[in-house]
Design a protein around this motif. Structure first.
Motif, PDB file in Angstrom:
ATOM      1  N   HIS A 257      12.666  41.708 -51.668  1.00  0.00           N
ATOM      2  CA  HIS A 257      13.153  40.368 -51.351  1.00  0.00           C
ATOM      3  C   HIS A 257      11.993  39.417 -51.072  1.00  0.00           C
ATOM      4  N   LEU A 258      11.034  39.872 -50.287  1.00  0.00           N
ATOM      5  CA  LEU A 258       9.920  39.017 -49.904  1.00  0.00           C
ATOM      6  C   LEU A 258       9.016  38.677 -51.077  1.00  0.00           C
ATOM      7  N   ALA A 259       9.015  39.503 -52.121  1.00  0.00           N
ATOM      8  CA  ALA A 259       8.216  39.198 -53.304  1.00  0.00           C
ATOM      9  C   ALA A 259       8.646  37.877 -53.929  1.00  0.00           C
ATOM     10  N   GLY A 260       9.932  37.550 -53.838  1.00  0.00           N
ATOM     11  CA  GLY A 260      10.416  36.267 -54.320  1.00  0.00           C
ATOM     12  C   GLY A 260      10.555  35.241 -53.221  1.00  0.00           C
ATOM     13  N   PHE A 261      11.087  35.668 -52.083  1.00  0.00           N
ATOM     14  CA  PHE A 261      11.359  34.732 -50.993  1.00  0.00           C
ATOM     15  C   PHE A 261      10.075  34.145 -50.421  1.00  0.00           C
ATOM     16  N   GLY A 262       8.977  34.892 -50.469  1.00  0.00           N
ATOM     17  CA  GLY A 262       7.711  34.375 -49.965  1.00  0.00           C
ATOM     18  C   GLY A 262       7.241  33.130 -50.689  1.00  0.00           C
ATOM     19  N   LEU A 263       7.738  32.913 -51.885  1.00  0.00           N
ATOM     20  CA  LEU A 263       7.390  31.721 -52.661  1.00  0.00           C
ATOM     21  C   LEU A 263       8.213  30.505 -52.247  1.00  0.00           C
ATOM     22  N   MET A 264       9.243  30.698 -51.427  1.00  0.00           N
ATOM     23  CA  MET A 264      10.183  29.621 -51.127  1.00  0.00           C
ATOM     24  C   MET A 264       9.826  28.840 -49.863  1.00  0.00           C
ATOM     25  N   PHE A 265       8.525  28.750 -49.564  1.00  0.00           N
ATOM     26  CA  PHE A 265       8.044  27.920 -48.466  1.00  0.00           C
ATOM     27  C   PHE A 265       7.046  26.917 -49.035  1.00  0.00           C
ATOM     28  N   GLY A 266       7.210  25.639 -48.682  1.00  0.00           N
ATOM     29  CA  GLY A 266       6.301  24.621 -49.163  1.00  0.00           C
ATOM     30  C   GLY A 266       4.947  24.697 -48.478  1.00  0.00           C
ATOM     31  N   ALA A 267       3.969  23.975 -49.022  1.00  0.00           N
ATOM     32  CA  ALA A 267       2.641  23.957 -48.423  1.00  0.00           C
ATOM     33  C   ALA A 267       2.653  23.329 -47.043  1.00  0.00           C
ATOM     34  N   ASP A 268       3.677  22.538 -46.730  1.00  0.00           N
ATOM     35  CA  ASP A 268       3.798  21.957 -45.395  1.00  0.00           C
ATOM     36  C   ASP A 268       4.522  22.882 -44.420  1.00  0.00           C
ATOM     37  N   GLY A 269       4.857  24.104 -44.861  1.00  0.00           N
ATOM     38  CA  GLY A 269       5.524  25.076 -44.003  1.00  0.00           C
ATOM     39  C   GLY A 269       7.031  25.072 -44.084  1.00  0.00           C
ATOM     40  N   ALA A 270       7.610  24.124 -44.808  1.00  0.00           N
ATOM     41  CA  ALA A 270       9.061  23.988 -44.857  1.00  0.00           C
ATOM     42  C   ALA A 270       9.712  25.107 -45.646  1.00  0.00           C
ATOM     43  N   PRO A 271      10.790  25.688 -45.112  1.00  0.00           N
ATOM     44  CA  PRO A 271      11.603  26.598 -45.926  1.00  0.00           C
ATOM     45  C   PRO A 271      12.464  25.796 -46.891  1.00  0.00           C
ATOM     46  N   MET A 272      13.103  26.496 -47.804  1.00  0.00           N
ATOM     47  CA  MET A 272      13.979  25.845 -48.768  1.00  0.00           C
ATOM     48  C   MET A 272      15.195  25.260 -48.064  1.00  0.00           C
ATOM     49  N   HIS A 273      15.504  23.989 -48.361  1.00  0.00           N
ATOM     50  CA  HIS A 273      16.673  23.348 -47.762  1.00  0.00           C
ATOM     51  C   HIS A 273      17.890  23.650 -48.642  1.00  0.00           C
ATOM     52  N   PHE A 274      18.510  24.794 -48.375  1.00  0.00           N
ATOM     53  CA  PHE A 274      19.555  25.304 -49.267  1.00  0.00           C
ATOM     54  C   PHE A 274      20.447  26.250 -48.486  1.00  0.00           C
ATOM     55  N   GLY A 275      21.765  26.161 -48.702  1.00  0.00           N
ATOM     56  CA  GLY A 275      22.696  27.065 -48.049  1.00  0.00           C
ATOM     57  C   GLY A 275      23.144  26.553 -46.689  1.00  0.00           C
ATOM     58  N   ARG A 276      23.948  27.383 -46.021  1.00  0.00           N
ATOM     59  CA  ARG A 276      24.545  26.939 -44.760  1.00  0.00           C
ATOM     60  C   ARG A 276      23.683  27.330 -43.562  1.00  0.00           C
ATOM     61  N   SER A 277      24.072  26.805 -42.399  1.00  0.00           N
ATOM     62  CA  SER A 277      23.432  27.110 -41.111  1.00  0.00           C
ATOM     63  C   SER A 277      21.963  26.703 -41.078  1.00  0.00           C
ATOM     64  N   LEU A 278      21.629  25.592 -41.701  1.00  0.00           N
ATOM     65  CA  LEU A 278      20.240  25.165 -41.756  1.00  0.00           C
ATOM     66  C   LEU A 278      19.714  24.704 -40.400  1.00  0.00           C
ATOM     67  N   ALA A 279      20.611  24.497 -39.438  1.00  0.00           N
ATOM     68  CA  ALA A 279      20.167  24.151 -38.084  1.00  0.00           C
ATOM     69  C   ALA A 279      19.409  25.306 -37.430  1.00  0.00           C
ATOM     70  N   TYR A 280      19.404  26.479 -38.063  1.00  0.00           N
ATOM     71  CA  TYR A 280      18.636  27.606 -37.530  1.00  0.00           C
ATOM     72  C   TYR A 280      17.155  27.485 -37.880  1.00  0.00           C
ATOM     73  N   ARG A 281      16.819  26.568 -38.737  1.00  0.00           N
ATOM     74  CA  ARG A 281      15.451  26.160 -39.014  1.00  0.00           C
ATOM     75  C   ARG A 281      14.475  27.313 -39.259  1.00  0.00           C
ATOM     76  N   PHE A 282      13.537  27.534 -38.305  1.00  0.00           N
ATOM     77  CA  PHE A 282      12.469  28.505 -38.541  1.00  0.00           C
ATOM     78  C   PHE A 282      12.926  29.946 -38.465  1.00  0.00           C
ATOM     79  N   ALA A 283      14.232  30.191 -38.251  1.00  0.00           N
ATOM     80  CA  ALA A 283      14.757  31.549 -38.440  1.00  0.00           C
ATOM     81  C   ALA A 283      14.539  32.013 -39.868  1.00  0.00           C
ATOM     82  N   ALA A 284      14.314  31.059 -40.785  1.00  0.00           N
ATOM     83  CA  ALA A 284      14.068  31.416 -42.182  1.00  0.00           C
ATOM     84  C   ALA A 284      12.850  32.310 -42.336  1.00  0.00           C
ATOM     85  N   SER A 285      11.948  32.297 -41.346  1.00  0.00           N
ATOM     86  CA  SER A 285      10.745  33.128 -41.453  1.00  0.00           C
ATOM     87  C   SER A 285      10.939  34.525 -40.879  1.00  0.00           C
TER      88      SER A 285
END
Length: 633
Positions: A257-285
């Protein structure tokens, strides 16, 4: 404009952390700061944390339990990661709250916790039971073992409510699984705990679709719940329990999973803004930290810390905290369009899952290795993920990562397709680390709409048609049945087949509309950006569209900007027609006029051929079946 963080952080360390400046000490300070702010709102007996804000649909008592449980998770990681050192006395507070909350569950008084019932009756306490159980498991040597026997019995009885009742048909089955894991770890397991654990793992096998991706229940819901739930609970359970066989099984999936998901963070540290419960923010890491903790990751320790600390700092630096130090309901600041009805004032504290990184002790490579570049900072990347039907496009120059969605729809198999259930966080064609979808009621971004009789369509159930990638390019395709707002929900025989091909910053978007009635009108939109953002959103019609787009407004903006605008193309349809456009989202000043990016376009109902100006490469898209090739002519 600088954002004031309402608690003290250690000095930055740019030697060991050249990208973020954050160290393990920063993580401990943030955990302590969040906990201190939340505990100002506790009840006298410390059983509920009644944070200020609009209540969830579950009511204020459930919200108070949520405040206790989700902060307990942060405290558990903080104390366990420090080997039991607890300079702020968090363990004592949660011990008092456990005793008060379980004294008379279900009673309408100041302290009592709500009972755990079926998900469709009173289900939210089941979610919180997992955080309570995990907090107890993490702190068992310093909390559970010192509770009075009677309190232990009461806590067990309350927790067992999650074993006796029906979870929602998705990742919720991992909540009783986690409760059972705690009970077994303290010698209180039985046939009931074994049964719920077996049932959860059986379901996980059915939901696993490959490439490290789980569907969140039956159907095709792929989002951040993969990392902060579907991987987190079984892998962490195996790690804490020392179950090598289970850790190998689920850890290997996490690594993939991390082989692909590791690419889904921007250079500014942002995770992908996609899907529900985005108020959990840095739980994406959370999954990134967990992979480093257990060794089940393709990422180096320096890259892992770059991602987890980058995500944490991204939100702290952009106003995710209120002046009182609480996590607000939103993305940066408060944002209603980001939320679901189950979101309450304490819901954002599922962000506590990111603190799983603290289980790695100070001497762990996650904290001792020098930070390294994030994957997006290493070069342009394109990755096609066949199992979830997602296409990832990352560009080094502007640090933006885009996600083209041809497979995740959050429509369960038994549900009818209805425009009333449209969700902007799944139904759009593309998402990114720098933009959010426009709010419901505004013009939809990254969307093709068929208009029949003045009624516009939306995309609900997505049917994947394939993915692929090569050197510097990739594609993904799907079809959907347009569902209409108002009046009959569908037009017989009408379907839209969509193909996205990406290279560099460019997105070639091909749509074949089949079975459209005479006089049907089409609109297609690009990325939504704020007029003052240093971003360029471009869209150009190549075939079947007006060549130049009009600019339309989204007055309710996105999670990133209070007001947005986006480009829109218009066209006509009838019978079978093909429509080709070129889109781009880039950091200013952008890639230049899109009209000059291609030199030749040939399109008919069988397929499309596009020749690129940069190198003369030819992209061919064919239908029946969908097939995409790219290379020299």
């Amino acid at each position: 404009m600088s954002i004031r963080i309402p608690f003290e952080l250690p000095p930055e360390d740019r030697a060991s952390s050249p990208y973020t400046g954050y160290t393990r000490a920063h993580w401990e300070a943030v955990a302590d700061g969040l906990l201190a702010a939340a505990w100002r709102w506790s009840t006298p007996g410390r059983a509920l944390l009644d944070l200020p804000g609009r209540p969830s649909r579950s009511g204020v008592r459930s919200d108070g339990l949520e405040g206790f449980a989700r902060t307990f998770l942060a405290a558990g990681f903080r104390v366990a990661g420090a080997g039991g050192e607890d300079p702020h006395g968090w363990v004592g507070r949660y011990a008092e709250g456990l005793a008060s909350g379980t004294r008379s569950p279900g009673r309408d008084d100041t302290e009592s916790w709500p009972l755990i019932l079926d998900h469709d009756v009173q289900g939210q306490p089941m979610v919180e039971s997992a955080s309570v159980a995990l907090g107890l498991r993490l702190t068992a040597p310093w909390l559970w073992k010192h509770l009075d026997a009677g309190v232990q019995d009461r806590v067990e009885e309350w927790l067992r409510g999650s074993l006796r009742h029906v979870p929602a048909p998705n990742n919720w089955y991992l909540f009783p699984y986690t409760v059972a894991g705690f009970l077994e770890s303290v010698g209180r397991g039985d046939a009931g705990t074994a049964a719920v654990r077996q049932r959860a793992l059986e379901l996980m096998e059915g939901w696993y679709r490959g490439e490290g991706w789980y569907a969140d229940g039956d159907g095709r819901a792929f989002d951040h719940y993969n990392g902060w739930a579907l991987h987190l609970y079984p892998v962490l359970d195996a790690h804490l329990g020392g179950d090598a066989a289970q850790l190998d099984r689920y850890g290997d999936r996490l690594r993939e999973h991390l082989a692909g998901f590791g690419l889904m963070f921007g250079a500014d540290g942002a995770p992908m803004h996609f899907g529900r419960s985005l108020a959990y923010r840095f739980a994406a890491s959370a999954a990134v930290g967990l992979g480093s903790l257990t060794g089940h990751t393709p990422l180096t320790p320096g890259t892992s810390r770059r991602l987890v600390s980058g995500s944490l700092r991204h939100f702290l630096d952009r106003g995710a905290l209120t002046d009182d130090g609480l996590l607000s309901l939103g993305w940066y600041g408060p944002n209603d369009a980001t939320l679901q009805t189950y979101s309450g004032p304490a819901s954002p504290y599922w962000a506590s899952k990111a603190f799983v990184s603290l289980l790695a002790p100070a001497g762990h490579p996650l904290w001792t290795a020098t930070e390294e570049a994030a994957p997006v900072e290493e070069g342009d990347r394109v990755l096609a993920l066949a199992s979830p039907g997602l296409l990832v496009q990352a560009t080094r120059e502007d640090g933006i990562v885009r996600l083209h969605n041809h497979g995740s729809d959050h429509v369960r198999p038994h549900e009818a397709e209805s425009a009333d259930g449209v969700d902007p966080h799944y139904g759009r064609q593309a998402y990114s680390t720098r933009t959010g979808p426009t709010a419901t009621g505004n013009i939809a971004d990254n969307h093709l709409s068929v208009e029949v009789g003045g009624r516009r369509s939306v995309r609900r159930r997505i049917h994947p048609l394939g993915t692929g990638h090569g050197d510097g390019w990739g594609w993904a395709a799907s079809w959907h049945r347009p569902v209409f707002v108002g009046g009959p929900p569908m037009v017989p025989g009408l379907r839209v087949e969509s193909v996205t091909v990406v290279r560099g910053p460019y997105e070639l978007r091909v749509h074949r509309v089949v079975g459209a009635p005479a006089g049907a009108r089409l609109t297609h939109t690009g990325w939504a950006t704020g007029p003052l953002e240093p971003l360029v959103s471009a869209l150009h019609g190549l075939h079947g569209w007006s060549p130049e787009p009009e600019t339309v407004r989204a007055p309710q903006g996105t999670a990133y900007v209070p007001w947005a605008e986006l480009p829109r193309l218009v066209g006509e349809a009838g019978g079978t027609s093909v429509h080709v456009s070129l889109a781009a989202l880039t950091g200013a000043p952008g890639p230049g006029p899109l009209a000059e990016a291609v030199t030749r376009v040939v399109a008919d109902t069988d397929g499309v051929e596009v020749v690129w100006a940069e190198d003369g490469a030819c992209t061919r898209v064919s239908f029946d079946p969908v097939r995409v090739t790219h290379g020299r002519s």
